[in-house]
Motif scaffolding. Structure first.
Motif, mmCIF file in Angstrom:
data_model
loop_
_atom_site.group_PDB
_atom_site.id
_atom_site.type_symbol
_atom_site.label_atom_id
_atom_site.label_comp_id
_atom_site.label_asym_id
_atom_site.label_seq_id
_atom_site.Cartn_x
_atom_site.Cartn_y
_atom_site.Cartn_z
ATOM 1 N N ARG A 25 0.829 -1.202 0.000
ATOM 2 C CA ARG A 25 0.000 0.000 0.000
ATOM 3 C C ARG A 25 0.866 1.255 0.000
ATOM 4 O O ARG A 25 0.543 2.236 -0.662
ATOM 5 N N LEU A 26 1.971 1.237 0.725
ATOM 6 C CA LEU A 26 2.864 2.390 0.738
ATOM 7 C C LEU A 26 3.397 2.691 -0.665
ATOM 8 O O LEU A 26 3.512 3.852 -1.053
ATOM 9 N N THR A 27 3.689 1.636 -1.436
ATOM 10 C CA THR A 27 4.134 1.813 -2.817
ATOM 11 C C THR A 27 3.087 2.593 -3.609
ATOM 12 O O THR A 27 3.429 3.485 -4.392
ATOM 13 N N LEU A 28 1.823 2.255 -3.381
ATOM 14 C CA LEU A 28 0.739 2.921 -4.110
ATOM 15 C C LEU A 28 0.621 4.393 -3.730
ATOM 16 O O LEU A 28 0.419 5.249 -4.597
ATOM 17 N N VAL A 29 0.776 4.683 -2.443
ATOM 18 C CA VAL A 29 0.708 6.079 -1.997
ATOM 19 C C VAL A 29 1.842 6.884 -2.629
ATOM 20 O O VAL A 29 1.633 8.000 -3.125
ATOM 21 N N LYS A 30 3.033 6.309 -2.637
ATOM 22 C CA LYS A 30 4.173 6.995 -3.255
ATOM 23 C C LYS A 30 3.932 7.201 -4.746
ATOM 24 O O LYS A 30 4.242 8.257 -5.302
ATOM 25 N N TYR A 31 3.375 6.187 -5.407
ATOM 26 C CA TYR A 31 3.117 6.313 -6.845
ATOM 27 C C TYR A 31 2.028 7.362 -7.115
ATOM 28 O O TYR A 31 2.113 8.091 -8.103
ATOM 29 N N CYS A 32 1.033 7.438 -6.229
ATOM 30 C CA CYS A 32 0.018 8.491 -6.371
ATOM 31 C C CYS A 32 0.691 9.857 -6.427
ATOM 32 O O CYS A 32 0.391 10.680 -7.296
ATOM 33 N N GLY A 33 1.613 10.083 -5.489
ATOM 34 C CA GLY A 33 2.295 11.371 -5.447
ATOM 35 C C GLY A 33 3.181 11.611 -6.649
ATOM 36 O O GLY A 33 3.226 12.714 -7.201
ATOM 37 N N ALA A 34 3.877 10.575 -7.080
ATOM 38 C CA ALA A 34 4.799 10.729 -8.212
ATOM 39 C C ALA A 34 4.055 10.934 -9.525
ATOM 40 O O ALA A 34 4.494 11.707 -10.377
ATOM 41 N N SER A 35 2.936 10.243 -9.681
ATOM 42 C CA SER A 35 2.222 10.284 -10.960
ATOM 43 C C SER A 35 1.140 11.364 -11.002
ATOM 44 O O SER A 35 0.697 11.747 -12.083
ATOM 45 N N GLY A 36 0.677 11.777 -9.825
ATOM 46 C CA GLY A 36 -0.454 12.702 -9.786
ATOM 47 C C GLY A 36 -1.794 12.007 -9.934
ATOM 48 O O GLY A 36 -2.831 12.649 -10.013
ATOM 49 N N ASP A 37 -1.790 10.669 -9.958
ATOM 50 C CA ASP A 37 -3.022 9.886 -10.102
ATOM 51 C C ASP A 37 -3.500 9.479 -8.710
ATOM 52 O O ASP A 37 -3.054 8.492 -8.149
ATOM 53 N N PHE A 38 -4.405 10.268 -8.158
ATOM 54 C CA PHE A 38 -4.919 10.028 -6.809
ATOM 55 C C PHE A 38 -6.303 9.364 -6.836
ATOM 56 O O PHE A 38 -7.079 9.507 -5.887
ATOM 57 N N ASN A 39 -6.624 8.644 -7.892
ATOM 58 C CA ASN A 39 -7.900 7.940 -7.964
ATOM 59 C C ASN A 39 -8.062 7.090 -6.711
ATOM 60 O O ASN A 39 -7.155 6.345 -6.327
ATOM 61 N N VAL A 40 -9.218 7.167 -6.089
ATOM 62 C CA VAL A 40 -9.448 6.502 -4.797
ATOM 63 C C VAL A 40 -9.324 4.981 -4.850
ATOM 64 O O VAL A 40 -9.063 4.354 -3.829
ATOM 65 N N ILE A 41 -9.483 4.382 -6.016
ATOM 66 C CA ILE A 41 -9.373 2.916 -6.105
ATOM 67 C C ILE A 41 -7.951 2.439 -5.812
ATOM 68 O O ILE A 41 -7.728 1.251 -5.586
ATOM 69 N N HIS A 42 -6.996 3.372 -5.772
ATOM 70 C CA HIS A 42 -5.608 3.011 -5.504
ATOM 71 C C HIS A 42 -5.217 3.198 -4.044
ATOM 72 O O HIS A 42 -4.090 2.875 -3.674
ATOM 73 N N TRP A 43 -6.140 3.682 -3.207
ATOM 74 C CA TRP A 43 -5.768 3.877 -1.803
ATOM 75 C C TRP A 43 -6.922 3.727 -0.813
ATOM 76 O O TRP A 43 -6.697 3.576 0.370
ATOM 77 N N ASN A 44 -8.164 3.713 -1.265
ATOM 78 C CA ASN A 44 -9.302 3.637 -0.359
ATOM 79 C C ASN A 44 -10.068 2.342 -0.597
ATOM 80 O O ASN A 44 -10.763 2.197 -1.602
ATOM 81 N N GLU A 45 -9.940 1.419 0.351
ATOM 82 C CA GLU A 45 -10.557 0.097 0.188
ATOM 83 C C GLU A 45 -12.080 0.175 0.076
ATOM 84 O O GLU A 45 -12.685 -0.480 -0.775
ATOM 85 N N ARG A 46 -12.720 0.983 0.908
ATOM 86 C CA ARG A 46 -14.179 1.088 0.890
ATOM 87 C C ARG A 46 -14.679 1.546 -0.483
ATOM 88 O O ARG A 46 -15.584 0.947 -1.065
#
Length: 142
Positions: A25-46
């Motif tokens: 999950r930490l990898t995904l958070v870092k990638y969100c920041g690097a890519s600018g892709d903060f789509n919730v399916i990549h970090w919010n399970e609900r």
């Protein structure tokens, strides 16, 4: 890295890898920041589950980048990759634990092309699931 990789030394059928790339999950958070892709399916399970997914999933472009890393490490020069394409077959589901998952990437030299180029077919799996399909890179070698 294999910076001295030469076209004349590469044979059709040569195997590359496999290499294992961990994703948490930490990898995904870092990638969100690097890519600018903060789509919730990549970090919010609900919200990922509300969208019909089994859990949070890795970015497709992150999975694609890990597969490309196998090729760039093999070639020794990221600039040697002159063409790269994949189809996203299945998502990489990333559990909320301390382990995460591994994407396993392997390749095979499929053909030698003109202009000192080779085509490398790639396989990327997570568990028993093929996550990339029709993955191929064309690499120009010395």
């Amino acid at each position: 890295m294999a910076a001295d990789l030469r076209y004349d030394d590469v044979a059709v059928g040569a195997e590359i890898g496999p290499e294992r790339y961990p994703i948490q999950r930490l990898t995904l958070v870092k990638y969100c920041g690097a890519s600018g892709d903060f789509n919730v399916i990549h970090w919010n399970e609900r919200l990922a589950r509300q969208a019909g997914l089994p859990n949070v999933i890795a970015h497709g472009m992150l999975t694609m980048a890990e597969a490309a890393r196998l090729v760039t490490d093999w070639a020794g020069d990221p600039g040697a990759v002159v063409e790269y394409g994949v189809r996203f077959a299945k998502p990489v589901v990333v559990p909320d634990d301390d382990t995460g998952v591994e994407v396993v990437v392997s390749g095979r030299v499929a053909e030698k092309l003109p202009d000192r180029q080779v085509a490398v077919d790639l396989t990327a799996t997570c568990g028993d699931v093929e996550v990339l399909a029709k993955a191929r890179a064309v690499v120009r070698l010395g």
